[in-house]
Design a protein around this motif. Structure first.
Motif, PDB file in Angstrom:
ATOM      1  N   LEU A 153       0.867  -1.181   0.000  1.00  0.00           N
ATOM      2  CA  LEU A 153       0.000   0.000   0.000  1.00  0.00           C
ATOM      3  C   LEU A 153       0.901   1.226   0.000  1.00  0.00           C
ATOM      4  N   SER A 154       0.659   2.091  -0.972  1.00  0.00           N
ATOM      5  CA  SER A 154       1.449   3.309  -1.058  1.00  0.00           C
ATOM      6  C   SER A 154       0.636   4.469  -0.491  1.00  0.00           C
ATOM      7  N   VAL A 155       1.215   5.201   0.435  1.00  0.00           N
ATOM      8  CA  VAL A 155       0.529   6.351   1.042  1.00  0.00           C
ATOM      9  C   VAL A 155       1.231   7.608   0.538  1.00  0.00           C
ATOM     10  N   THR A 156       0.528   8.360  -0.318  1.00  0.00           N
ATOM     11  CA  THR A 156       1.151   9.538  -0.930  1.00  0.00           C
ATOM     12  C   THR A 156       0.161  10.681  -1.017  1.00  0.00           C
ATOM     13  N   GLY A 157       0.683  11.899  -0.983  1.00  0.00           N
ATOM     14  CA  GLY A 157      -0.169  13.075  -1.141  1.00  0.00           C
ATOM     15  C   GLY A 157      -1.030  13.300   0.081  1.00  0.00           C
ATOM     16  N   VAL A 158      -1.937  14.232  -0.038  1.00  0.00           N
ATOM     17  CA  VAL A 158      -2.795  14.550   1.104  1.00  0.00           C
ATOM     18  C   VAL A 158      -4.255  14.442   0.694  1.00  0.00           C
ATOM     19  N   LYS A 159      -5.091  14.264   1.688  1.00  0.00           N
ATOM     20  CA  LYS A 159      -6.532  14.177   1.445  1.00  0.00           C
ATOM     21  C   LYS A 159      -7.076  15.527   1.003  1.00  0.00           C
ATOM     22  N   ALA A 160      -8.147  15.480   0.219  1.00  0.00           N
ATOM     23  CA  ALA A 160      -8.805  16.708  -0.217  1.00  0.00           C
ATOM     24  C   ALA A 160      -9.350  17.465   0.995  1.00  0.00           C
ATOM     25  N   THR A 161      -9.884  16.724   1.937  1.00  0.00           N
ATOM     26  CA  THR A 161     -10.409  17.322   3.163  1.00  0.00           C
ATOM     27  C   THR A 161      -9.605  16.788   4.337  1.00  0.00           C
ATOM     28  N   LEU A 162      -9.098  17.692   5.127  1.00  0.00           N
ATOM     29  CA  LEU A 162      -8.297  17.255   6.265  1.00  0.00           C
ATOM     30  C   LEU A 162      -9.198  16.566   7.296  1.00  0.00           C
ATOM     31  N   VAL A 163      -8.776  15.420   7.761  1.00  0.00           N
ATOM     32  CA  VAL A 163      -9.549  14.663   8.739  1.00  0.00           C
ATOM     33  C   VAL A 163      -8.786  14.668  10.051  1.00  0.00           C
ATOM     34  N   SER A 164      -9.506  14.963  11.134  1.00  0.00           N
ATOM     35  CA  SER A 164      -8.817  14.943  12.425  1.00  0.00           C
ATOM     36  C   SER A 164      -9.010  13.584  13.096  1.00  0.00           C
ATOM     37  N   GLU A 165      -8.203  13.319  14.095  1.00  0.00           N
ATOM     38  CA  GLU A 165      -8.312  12.051  14.821  1.00  0.00           C
ATOM     39  C   GLU A 165      -9.677  11.987  15.496  1.00  0.00           C
ATOM     40  N   PRO A 166     -10.223  10.784  15.614  1.00  0.00           N
ATOM     41  CA  PRO A 166     -11.535  10.660  16.252  1.00  0.00           C
ATOM     42  C   PRO A 166     -11.488  11.055  17.725  1.00  0.00           C
ATOM     43  N   LYS A 167     -12.635  11.475  18.219  1.00  0.00           N
ATOM     44  CA  LYS A 167     -12.736  11.753  19.654  1.00  0.00           C
ATOM     45  C   LYS A 167     -13.098  10.433  20.327  1.00  0.00           C
ATOM     46  N   ALA A 168     -12.133   9.855  20.999  1.00  0.00           N
ATOM     47  CA  ALA A 168     -12.367   8.557  21.620  1.00  0.00           C
ATOM     48  C   ALA A 168     -13.039   8.747  22.966  1.00  0.00           C
ATOM     49  N   GLY A 169     -13.981   7.849  23.269  1.00  0.00           N
ATOM     50  CA  GLY A 169     -14.658   7.889  24.562  1.00  0.00           C
ATOM     51  C   GLY A 169     -13.731   7.464  25.683  1.00  0.00           C
ATOM     52  N   LEU A 170     -12.820   6.594  25.372  1.00  0.00           N
ATOM     53  CA  LEU A 170     -11.890   6.131  26.401  1.00  0.00           C
ATOM     54  C   LEU A 170     -10.613   5.611  25.764  1.00  0.00           C
ATOM     55  N   THR A 171      -9.630   5.372  26.601  1.00  0.00           N
ATOM     56  CA  THR A 171      -8.320   4.928  26.130  1.00  0.00           C
ATOM     57  C   THR A 171      -7.949   3.612  26.787  1.00  0.00           C
ATOM     58  N   ILE A 172      -7.418   2.722  25.974  1.00  0.00           N
ATOM     59  CA  ILE A 172      -6.777   1.519  26.511  1.00  0.00           C
ATOM     60  C   ILE A 172      -5.276   1.723  26.335  1.00  0.00           C
ATOM     61  N   THR A 173      -4.549   1.633  27.436  1.00  0.00           N
ATOM     62  CA  THR A 173      -3.101   1.755  27.381  1.00  0.00           C
ATOM     63  C   THR A 173      -2.504   0.363  27.479  1.00  0.00           C
TER      64      THR A 173
END
Ligand SMILES: [Cu+2]
Length: 285
Positions: A153-173
């Protein structure tokens, strides 16, 4: 430094299938895309390969694996570093299938689901060359990777619309060798952040457990010499994240009891982390 990577767990898949397929709810996480409206990048897993895009833009990416095989499948996403290619990876694995090359970075991916289901994870992907692989073993203990289950899988360039990280309800460490949960998981569709504070790669396999069973019981079903089907089945999670990495997964939780398990191998003993105590139990109400 090469890392030992023998995932010698006798057959998640063959033990599980048959016993569980009938008792699954029908509530897909499918288009649940956890990251602020961005549609997921979909890969189909079959026995034994992946179908999906060859190239995607960089940024926060929700990846969905749809299991259309007869076996369990997941996507371990690897980032190839130091200019290495998929061909270099194949050569390295041919030379020593028990060790992951030091130049691959474990960057997550949607974890295991049974046939007919799908699993979703969200990662922030930087530009570069990646590989999708499946580390789950077949009945003979051979990882699907060795049966051809790998896709560049090649990851190149940027998305047309910037996407932010999801707002997670909780964290598993994750740590060496335990899970810590920031707060209880409640019923419904949940997006959960996973942060690896351990010194090595860890994964989160979320298991829906049979009544009265524990995550430890589930893990014990994969220890050498164990017999009988494991008391539950996987509903996703996130595959290996290297030390310091984080990602997200989205799963639907019905009320009941669940477990978290890490099947990654200890670099010293070669034993899966659950044998070092890396399991956790929780109840969803
Ligand atoms: Cu682990």
């Amino acid at each position: 430094m090469p890392r030992t990577f023998v995932r010698s767990i006798p057959v998640l898949a063959s033990l599980l299938l048959g016993s569980v397929v009938s008792c699954i709810d029908a509530s897909p996480v499918a288009a649940a895309g956890s990251s602020g409206g961005a549609s997921p990048v979909i890969f189909v897993a079959n026995d034994y390969g992946f179908a999906g895009p060859d190239r995607i833009p960089a940024g926060v990416t929700t990846m969905q694996v749809v299991n259309k095989g007869q076996d369990l499948h997941h996507i371990q996403l690897l980032k190839l570093q130091q200019g290495k290619t998929a061909q270099d990876f194949r050569a390295a694995m041919a030379a020593d299938p028990s060790r992951m090359p030091a130049w691959v970075k474990f960057v997550g991916g949607p974890n295991a689901v049974i046939p007919g289901r799908e699993s979703v994870a969200t990662m922030n992907l930087t530009e570069g060359d990646y590989l999708l692989i499946c580390l789950i073993p077949n009945k003979q203990g051979v990882p699907h990777l060795a049966l051809g289950m790998h896709k560049p899988l090649s990851v190149t360039g940027v998305k047309a619309t910037l996407v932010s990280e999801p707002k997670a309800g909780l964290t598993i460490t994750t740590a060496d060798f335990r899970f810590a949960q920031s707060e209880p998981i409640t019923a419904g569709l949940q997006t959960i952040q996973v942060t690896n504070r351990g010194s090595m790669a860890h994964e989160v396999v979320v298991v829906k457990l049979n009544p009265g069973a524990s995550a430890k019981d589930f893990g014990a079903a994969f220890e050498p010499g164990a017999s009988g089907p494991p008391p539950g089945f996987p509903i996703g999670g996130i595959v290996g994240l290297d030390s310091g990495e984080h990602g997200f997964f989205t799963s639907r939780f019905e009320p009941g009891n669940y477990g978290l398990i890490c099947f990654f191998p200890d670099p010293v003993t070669g034993k899966p982390h659950f044998m070092h105590g890396m399991t956790a139990d929780f109840i969803v109400r």
